[in-house]
Design an enzyme around this catalytic site. Sequence first.
Site, PDB file in Angstrom:
ATOM      1  N   LYS A   1     -11.729   1.801 -15.407  1.00 11.63           N
ATOM      2  CA  LYS A   1     -12.193   0.427 -15.129  1.00 11.63           C
ATOM      3  C   LYS A   1     -12.538  -0.313 -16.429  1.00 11.63           C
ATOM      4  CE  LYS A   1     -11.928   0.107 -10.586  1.00 11.63           C
ATOM      5  NZ  LYS A   1     -10.768  -0.606 -10.012  1.00 11.63           N
TER       6      LYS A   1
ATOM      7  N   ASP B   1       0.861  -1.186   0.000  1.00 12.27           N
ATOM      8  CA  ASP B   1       0.000   0.000   0.000  1.00 12.27           C
ATOM      9  C   ASP B   1       0.890   1.226   0.000  1.00 12.27           C
ATOM     10  OD1 ASP B   1      -3.269   0.227   0.841  1.00 12.27           O
ATOM     11  OD2 ASP B   1      -2.102   2.089   0.929  1.00 12.27           O
TER      12      ASP B   1
ATOM     13  N   TYR C   1     -13.057   7.271 -13.509  1.00 13.97           N
ATOM     14  CA  TYR C   1     -13.124   5.927 -12.912  1.00 13.97           C
ATOM     15  C   TYR C   1     -13.695   4.922 -13.905  1.00 13.97           C
ATOM     16  CZ  TYR C   1     -14.202   2.502  -9.170  1.00 13.97           C
ATOM     17  OH  TYR C   1     -14.278   1.376  -8.371  1.00 13.97           O
TER      18      TYR C   1
ATOM     19  N   ASN D   1      -5.242  -4.195  -7.082  1.00  9.89           N
ATOM     20  CA  ASN D   1      -6.453  -3.735  -6.399  1.00  9.89           C
ATOM     21  C   ASN D   1      -6.414  -2.266  -5.998  1.00  9.89           C
ATOM     22  OD1 ASN D   1      -8.884  -4.164  -4.470  1.00  9.89           O
ATOM     23  ND2 ASN D   1      -7.247  -3.467  -3.100  1.00  9.89           N
TER      24      ASN D   1
END
Length: 261
Positions: A160, A38, A156, A91
Amino acid sequence: MPQQLEGTVAIITGAGSGIGRHMSLAFAAEGARVAVCDIAEDRARETAQMIAQAGGDALAIGMDVTDEAAVNDGVDQTVARWGRLDTMVANAGIQIVHPVEDFPYEEFRKVVDIHLHGSFLLTKASVRHMYPQKSGSLIYMGSVHSHEPSPLKSAYVAAKHAILGLARVMAREGGPHGVRSNIICPGFVRTPLVEKQIPEQARDLNISEQDVVEKIMLGRTVDHEFTTLQDVSDVAVFLAGFRSNALTGQSIVPSHGWYMA
Ligand code: NAD
């Protein structure tokens, strides 16, 4: 019951919060050794501690997925520690919402950079280890927004959709090397990323927060239910543990029927 991911090694980005943290714990509970990455290194460390406390094996890595050197280094550290790499989960993500006419270019670029370019960099670094092994599972975090548009989410939705394309290309490119590639496309899950959007969308669409939840987020589900962290982790474990390469190039959509593929 035998563990589904016994002896495997996974690298998961965005693992300091929400879906990535839950998936990391789920992978470890199924016997995987997990590199938890992260940009917020302290939160990656917290996830690794949670795994260790539950009896699992984890490595915390501070990594900005848009930094090629950091991504390469994180993947190399993972392989140096455990000798192989079986599963990659791209992710890490953020959400920024604006109507297009007000969307600052910098912010549009940031969303695309983290989601799409981050997925590309992790893929490139991972297959360098998976191809010589002749095995591996690439898992991308898409969204119902890999298939469906929504207002205010141009960056977004575009990112995606693009990740869906990348996942499909990697099924074709990875196939001859024994590497499969799939994408998980969840509906709304109540994580910090989603909680933040509720007041923002209420403001931008001039509706109540309750209407954002009931009409925008859940309005097209079959039962007005949120998808859960467990739902997404279950699909990820299933994809990582699938026994053959029959399942590749697929988009799996846990969304309470919001999008029917
Ligand atoms: P979250 O905000 O809880 O977690 C995202 C994590 O990504 C955070 O820990 C953050 O620090 C990390 N991150 C952000 N930028 C990064 C960077 N440059 N490098 C490395 N890490 C970075 O969000 P979440 O809801 O758990 O989302 C995880 C993924 O799931 C995202 O790709 C998101 O688009 C996707 N998704 C979420 C939902 C949902 O409803 N929550 C639905 C569909 C898809």
